[in-house]
Design a protein around this motif. Structure first.
Motif, PDB file in Angstrom:
ATOM      1  N   PRO A   1       0.933  -1.254  -0.054  1.00  0.00           N
ATOM      2  CA  PRO A   1       0.005  -0.056  -0.073  1.00  0.00           C
ATOM      3  C   PRO A   1       0.829   1.164  -0.166  1.00  0.00           C
ATOM      4  CG  PRO A   1      -0.228  -1.472   2.175  1.00  0.00           C
ATOM      5  CD  PRO A   1       0.547  -1.944   1.249  1.00  0.00           C
ATOM      6  N   THR A   2       0.223   2.438  -0.604  1.00  0.00           N
ATOM      7  CA  THR A   2       0.861   3.518  -0.842  1.00  0.00           C
ATOM      8  C   THR A   2       0.810   4.240   0.588  1.00  0.00           C
ATOM      9  OG1 THR A   2      -0.939   4.590  -1.378  1.00  0.00           O
ATOM     10  CG2 THR A   2       0.411   3.863  -3.170  1.00  0.00           C
ATOM     11  N   ASP A   3       1.536   5.459   1.026  1.00  0.00           N
ATOM     12  CA  ASP A   3       1.219   6.298   2.143  1.00  0.00           C
ATOM     13  C   ASP A   3      -0.030   6.555   2.449  1.00  0.00           C
ATOM     14  OD1 ASP A   3       3.871   5.739   2.952  1.00  0.00           O
ATOM     15  OD2 ASP A   3       4.654   7.681   2.177  1.00  0.00           O
ATOM     16  N   ASN A   4      -0.568   7.020   1.277  1.00  0.00           N
ATOM     17  CA  ASN A   4      -1.923   7.565   1.104  1.00  0.00           C
ATOM     18  C   ASN A   4      -2.825   6.380   1.617  1.00  0.00           C
ATOM     19  OD1 ASN A   4      -1.739  10.432   0.722  1.00  0.00           O
ATOM     20  ND2 ASN A   4      -1.621  10.208  -1.483  1.00  0.00           N
ATOM     21  N   GLN A   5      -2.767   5.203   1.056  1.00  0.00           N
ATOM     22  CA  GLN A   5      -3.536   4.013   1.294  1.00  0.00           C
ATOM     23  C   GLN A   5      -3.437   3.716   2.960  1.00  0.00           C
ATOM     24  OE1 GLN A   5      -2.079   1.619  -1.695  1.00  0.00           O
ATOM     25  NE2 GLN A   5      -3.628   2.124  -3.140  1.00  0.00           N
ATOM     26  N   LYS A   6      -2.365   3.823   3.442  1.00  0.00           N
ATOM     27  CA  LYS A   6      -2.161   3.609   4.842  1.00  0.00           C
ATOM     28  C   LYS A   6      -2.758   4.594   5.581  1.00  0.00           C
ATOM     29  CE  LYS A   6       2.414   1.445   4.106  1.00  0.00           C
ATOM     30  NZ  LYS A   6       3.946   1.883   4.284  1.00  0.00           N
ATOM     31  N   LYS A   7      -2.944   5.756   5.294  1.00  0.00           N
ATOM     32  CA  LYS A   7      -3.485   6.822   5.959  1.00  0.00           C
ATOM     33  C   LYS A   7      -5.063   6.856   5.917  1.00  0.00           C
ATOM     34  CE  LYS A   7      -0.770  10.729   4.737  1.00  0.00           C
ATOM     35  NZ  LYS A   7      -1.024  12.082   4.162  1.00  0.00           N
ATOM     36  N   TRP A   8      -5.526   6.193   4.975  1.00  0.00           N
ATOM     37  CA  TRP A   8      -6.854   5.820   5.002  1.00  0.00           C
ATOM     38  C   TRP A   8      -7.360   4.704   5.867  1.00  0.00           C
ATOM     39  CZ3 TRP A   8     -11.484   7.694   3.350  1.00  0.00           C
ATOM     40  CH2 TRP A   8     -11.448   8.756   2.541  1.00  0.00           C
ATOM     41  N   LEU A   9      -6.746   3.823   5.688  1.00  0.00           N
ATOM     42  CA  LEU A   9      -6.845   2.516   6.588  1.00  0.00           C
ATOM     43  C   LEU A   9      -6.882   3.084   7.974  1.00  0.00           C
ATOM     44  CD1 LEU A   9      -4.849  -0.082   4.442  1.00  0.00           C
ATOM     45  CD2 LEU A   9      -7.501   0.164   4.548  1.00  0.00           C
ATOM     46  N   LYS A  10      -5.736   3.844   8.314  1.00  0.00           N
ATOM     47  CA  LYS A  10      -5.913   4.327   9.797  1.00  0.00           C
ATOM     48  C   LYS A  10      -6.812   5.274   9.942  1.00  0.00           C
ATOM     49  CE  LYS A  10      -0.941   4.017  10.367  1.00  0.00           C
ATOM     50  NZ  LYS A  10       0.427   4.894  10.676  1.00  0.00           N
ATOM     51  N   TRP A  11      -7.223   6.152   9.136  1.00  0.00           N
ATOM     52  CA  TRP A  11      -8.646   6.948   9.414  1.00  0.00           C
ATOM     53  C   TRP A  11      -9.876   6.338   9.567  1.00  0.00           C
ATOM     54  CZ3 TRP A  11      -7.570  10.677   4.639  1.00  0.00           C
ATOM     55  CH2 TRP A  11      -6.743  11.654   4.904  1.00  0.00           C
ATOM     56  N   LEU A  12      -9.789   5.252   8.721  1.00  0.00           N
ATOM     57  CA  LEU A  12     -11.281   4.364   8.789  1.00  0.00           C
ATOM     58  C   LEU A  12     -11.159   3.469  10.001  1.00  0.00           C
ATOM     59  CD1 LEU A  12     -11.632   3.318   5.226  1.00  0.00           C
ATOM     60  CD2 LEU A  12     -13.298   4.668   6.471  1.00  0.00           C
ATOM     61  N   GLU A  13      -9.990   3.029  10.679  1.00  0.00           N
ATOM     62  CA  GLU A  13      -9.902   2.421  11.989  1.00  0.00           C
ATOM     63  C   GLU A  13     -10.284   3.068  13.030  1.00  0.00           C
ATOM     64  OE1 GLU A  13      -6.124   0.775  12.567  1.00  0.00           O
ATOM     65  OE2 GLU A  13      -6.217  -0.449  10.934  1.00  0.00           O
ATOM     66  N   LYS A  14     -10.034   4.423  12.935  1.00  0.00           N
ATOM     67  CA  LYS A  14     -10.447   5.278  14.171  1.00  0.00           C
ATOM     68  C   LYS A  14     -12.048   5.588  14.162  1.00  0.00           C
ATOM     69  CE  LYS A  14      -5.996   7.910  13.934  1.00  0.00           C
ATOM     70  NZ  LYS A  14      -5.538   9.259  13.967  1.00  0.00           N
ATOM     71  N   CYS A  15     -12.611   5.506  13.230  1.00  0.00           N
ATOM     72  CA  CYS A  15     -13.999   5.433  12.859  1.00  0.00           C
ATOM     73  C   CYS A  15     -14.934   4.043  12.868  1.00  0.00           C
ATOM     74  CB  CYS A  15     -14.449   5.942  11.424  1.00  0.00           C
ATOM     75  SG  CYS A  15     -13.915   7.569  11.152  1.00  0.00           S
ATOM     76  N   ASN A  16     -14.002   3.181  13.776  1.00  0.00           N
ATOM     77  CA  ASN A  16     -14.418   1.741  14.087  1.00  0.00           C
ATOM     78  C   ASN A  16     -14.656   1.019  12.961  1.00  0.00           C
ATOM     79  OD1 ASN A  16     -15.334   0.078  16.147  1.00  0.00           O
ATOM     80  ND2 ASN A  16     -17.442   0.282  15.501  1.00  0.00           N
ATOM     81  N   TRP A  17     -14.073   1.031  11.802  1.00  0.00           N
ATOM     82  CA  TRP A  17     -13.968   0.202  10.815  1.00  0.00           C
ATOM     83  C   TRP A  17     -12.965  -0.902  10.940  1.00  0.00           C
ATOM     84  CZ3 TRP A  17     -15.970   0.936   5.218  1.00  0.00           C
ATOM     85  CH2 TRP A  17     -17.106   1.878   5.283  1.00  0.00           C
ATOM     86  N   ALA A  18     -13.200  -2.009  10.307  1.00  0.00           N
ATOM     87  CA  ALA A  18     -12.367  -3.118  10.288  1.00  0.00           C
ATOM     88  C   ALA A  18     -11.603  -2.932   8.867  1.00  0.00           C
ATOM     89  CB  ALA A  18     -12.703  -4.491   9.995  1.00  0.00           C
ATOM     90  N   THR A  19     -10.109  -2.783   8.923  1.00  0.00           N
ATOM     91  CA  THR A  19      -9.254  -2.606   7.277  1.00  0.00           C
ATOM     92  C   THR A  19      -8.399  -3.722   7.376  1.00  0.00           C
ATOM     93  OG1 THR A  19      -7.793  -1.272   9.047  1.00  0.00           O
ATOM     94  CG2 THR A  19      -9.682  -0.145   7.963  1.00  0.00           C
ATOM     95  N   PHE A  20      -8.157  -3.999   6.252  1.00  0.00           N
ATOM     96  CA  PHE A  20      -7.182  -5.167   5.828  1.00  0.00           C
ATOM     97  C   PHE A  20      -6.675  -4.653   4.316  1.00  0.00           C
ATOM     98  CE2 PHE A  20      -9.933  -6.962   8.613  1.00  0.00           C
ATOM     99  CZ  PHE A  20      -9.225  -7.749   9.636  1.00  0.00           C
ATOM    100  N   VAL A  21      -5.204  -5.378   4.109  1.00  0.00           N
ATOM    101  CA  VAL A  21      -4.715  -5.163   2.901  1.00  0.00           C
ATOM    102  C   VAL A  21      -4.570  -6.726   2.494  1.00  0.00           C
ATOM    103  CG1 VAL A  21      -2.675  -4.912   1.555  1.00  0.00           C
ATOM    104  CG2 VAL A  21      -3.229  -3.075   3.427  1.00  0.00           C
ATOM    105  N   HIS A  22      -4.935  -7.013   1.503  1.00  0.00           N
ATOM    106  CA  HIS A  22      -4.919  -8.565   1.170  1.00  0.00           C
ATOM    107  C   HIS A  22      -4.431  -8.521  -0.419  1.00  0.00           C
ATOM    108  CE1 HIS A  22      -6.808 -10.545   4.378  1.00  0.00           C
ATOM    109  NE2 HIS A  22      -7.848  -9.536   4.124  1.00  0.00           N
TER     110      HIS A  22
END
Length: 125
Positions: free
Chosen positions: A86-107
């Motif tokens: 994942p790119t830095d921007n993709q990592k940021k999105w995953l962290k943001w969504l985790e803070k909003c109580n989303w489950a996040t994964f890279v596959h």
């Protein structure tokens, strides 16, 4: 005999992986609310301007499942082909969504992705 779509030749590995995952979700969880945001791709200068103007953000995950489960508000999956990261921007999105109580994964593997989706819908995530 059905005619082949002339655009199929432009589909790449990640596109095919995404389609397989979408097909699975559609069959296994027909009431799921999900989408693939159309952020990536080559665009004309005007299309690039318009997307930014209308609020498109780089790095949003490839698959967003909005159907909540008992534990999470949603599921976000960034799909990668083979050994891509994942790119830095993709990592940021995953962290943001985790803070909003989303489950996040890279596959990068179909079976692992399906396992994650099944666990999500069984409230195991």
């Amino acid at each position: 005999m059905a005619k082949r779509n002339p655009f199929e030749k432009y589909l790449k590995g990640e596109d095919l992986l995404q389609r397989a995952v979408i097909n699975y979700i559609t069959m296994a969880y027909p009431d799921a609310i999900f989408t693939h945001p159309m952020n990536e791709g080559k665009r004309t200068p005007f299309e690039q301007y318009k997307m930014k103007y209308l609020g498109a953000k780089p790095g949003i995950p490839d698959l967003l499942i909005f159907t909540p489960n008992a534990n999470r508000s949603g599921l976000a999956i960034e799909l990668k082909y083979k050994y891509n990261k994942p790119t830095d921007n993709q990592k940021k999105w995953l962290k943001w969504l985790e803070k909003c109580n989303w489950a996040t994964f890279v596959h990068n593997d179909f079976d692992e992705c399906i396992n994650t989706i099944n666990k999500y819908f069984k409230n195991e995530l």
